[in-house]
Design an enzyme around this catalytic site. Structure first.
Site, PDB file in Angstrom:
ATOM      1  N   ASP A  38       7.915   8.073  -8.326  1.00 30.74           N
ATOM      2  CA  ASP A  38       8.333   6.808  -7.690  1.00 30.74           C
ATOM      3  C   ASP A  38       7.146   5.849  -7.704  1.00 30.74           C
ATOM      4  O   ASP A  38       6.759   5.281  -6.685  1.00 30.74           O
ATOM      5  CB  ASP A  38       8.808   7.078  -6.266  1.00 30.74           C
ATOM      6  CG  ASP A  38       9.604   5.917  -5.667  1.00 30.74           C
ATOM      7  OD1 ASP A  38       9.908   4.959  -6.418  1.00 30.74           O
ATOM      8  OD2 ASP A  38       9.916   5.942  -4.470  1.00 30.74           O
ATOM      9  N   LEU A  59      -5.057   6.545   5.673  1.00 32.34           N
ATOM     10  CA  LEU A  59      -5.784   5.908   4.588  1.00 32.34           C
ATOM     11  C   LEU A  59      -6.351   4.567   5.032  1.00 32.34           C
ATOM     12  O   LEU A  59      -5.643   3.755   5.627  1.00 32.34           O
ATOM     13  CB  LEU A  59      -4.865   5.686   3.387  1.00 32.34           C
ATOM     14  CG  LEU A  59      -4.229   6.934   2.777  1.00 32.34           C
ATOM     15  CD1 LEU A  59      -3.280   6.535   1.654  1.00 32.34           C
ATOM     16  CD2 LEU A  59      -5.295   7.885   2.258  1.00 32.34           C
TER      17      LEU A  59
END
Length: 292
Positions: free
Chosen positions: A201, A100
Site C-alpha cells: 500500500d 515516529l
C-alpha cells in the site's frame, strides 16, 4: 479516548516489551486515517503510538499489521515503526508502535528510498502470496499462494473485488466481463519474475521522513507479489519525486514493457478505493480496461 482499563493494558504491554515499568501520563489524539483512532501516548520512557478500532468488526487487523511490520523489518531495507504489541480490551482492538519523529530529508533522500525499496524487493519466497489473509484499508486481502503471478493477481486480487463491486451495484456487468477478459490475458502480459516482498500500500500517505532524514514506511498490506505493484501504487496519488524512479531503475531494472503494465497494476488499488470511497475511481478503472 483511552479509558483506565485500556491504559492499564497498554502500560503492561509496554512494560513487558521494554523490560521497564511504564507509566502513561497523557494520551493525545492524532490523525490516524479513516478506519482507526490514533493517539500519541506520553510515558516516563518517552512517546509511543497506539491505534484503536472496533475489535468485533476487524478482529485480526492489528495482528496482521504487526506481522507485516515484522516481515518488512526482517528485510533490513526500509525503516518502519517498531511494533510493540497488540491486543483487545472491552471490544476495542489496539496496536502499539514506536512513535515516529519527523525530520528534514537528507540530500539523497529519494535515491536512498529507491535503493532501499529495491533491496526489499529482492527478498523472495517460492510462491506469490502470504501466510494467510490480511487487510488493505478495511478490506480483506486474500493471499492464497500460487506459483504464477498472473493466476495470483486474477484470483486473489482482481476477480474478488470486481465481483464485490458488482454485488454492491457499483460496477456493471460489462466491467465484470472486461476484468474477466483481462485476467485471461495476464499470463501473456507479465514476464516471469520472482515473488518480491511488497509493502502493498505504498502511496505518499504511508511514508514520512524520519528523524534521521531517511524514509520510514508504515500501514503496510504485506505480501509477496510482482514488484511493479508497489511501483505502480507510488504513481497513483502523487508525492514521489522523479529521482525515485530513476534511482530504482538503476538499482534493480524492470523488465521491458513495464510502462504498459502500470495501469494493470493500478487496477487493484483503484478497485479498493472504488469499494471504500466510490466516486471517480469507477471512471479510472473503466479507462484502463478499455484497452483490453
Amino acid at each position: 479516548m483511552i479509558d483506565e482499563i485500556l491504559q492499564k493494558q497498554l502500560s503492561t504491554a509496554l512494560s513487558e516489551q521494554l523490560k521497564v515499568k511504564i507509566h502513561i501520563n497523557e494520551a493525545k489524539s492524532v490523525h490516524g486515517g479513516d478506519i482507526n483512532k490514533s493517539f500519541r501516548i506520553a510515558t516516563n520512557e518517552g512517546y509511543f503510538f497506539v491505534k484503536m478500532n472496533d475489535g468485533a468488526r476487524f478482529p485480526d487487523m492489528f495482528a496482521q499489521e504487526y506481522a507485516g511490520l515484522l516481515e518488512l523489518q526482517s528485510a533490513r531495507a526500509l525503516d518502519t515503526p517498531k511494533p510493540l504489541g497488540y491486543g483487545r480490551v472491552n471490544g476495542q482492538a489496539y496496536l502499539l508502535l514506536e512513535f515516529l519523529t519527523k525530520g528534514p530529508a537528507l540530500s539523497g533522500f529519494w535515491d536512498d528510498f529507491a535503493v532501499s525499496l529495491a533491496r526489499q524487493h529482492k527478498v523472495t519466497q517460492p510462491h506469490f502470496g502470504y501466510n494467510g489473509p490480511n487487510y488493505i484499508g478495511s478490506l480483506k486481502q486474500y493471499n492464497t499462494p500460487y506459483s504464477s503471478w498472473a493466476v495470483f493477481y486474477a484470483f486473489n486480487r482482481l476477480l474478488p473485488l470486481i465481483r464485490m463491486a458488482y454485488d454492491q451495484q457499483i460496477a456493471d456487468k460489462q466491467m465484470v466481463q472486461q476484468v474477466e477478459t483481462l485476467c485471461r490475458q495476464l499470463p501473456h502480459i507479465f514476464p516471469p519474475e520472482a515473488p518480491a516482498l511488497l509493502h502493498g500500500d505504498l502511496w505518499s500517505g504511508n511514508f514520512m521522513v524520519g528523524s534521521k532524514g531517511k524514509v520510514c514506511v508504515f500501514d503496510p498490506a504485506v505480501y509477496y507479489g510482482h514488484r511493479e505493484m508497489d511501483l505502480a501504487m507510488t504513481r497513483l496519488f502523487g508525492g514521489f519525486d522523479t529521482r525515485f524512479y530513476y534511482a530504482y531503475q538503476a538499482a534493480y531494472p524492470l523488465s521491458s514493457g513495464w510502462q504498459q503494465r502500470i495501469g494493470i497494476c493500478q487496477l487493484y488499488p483503484l478497485m479498493v478505493h472504488l469499494l471504500l470511497f466510490g466516486g471517480n475511481y469507477y471512471n479510472s478503472i473503466r479507462e484502463i480496461l478499455q484497452s483490453y
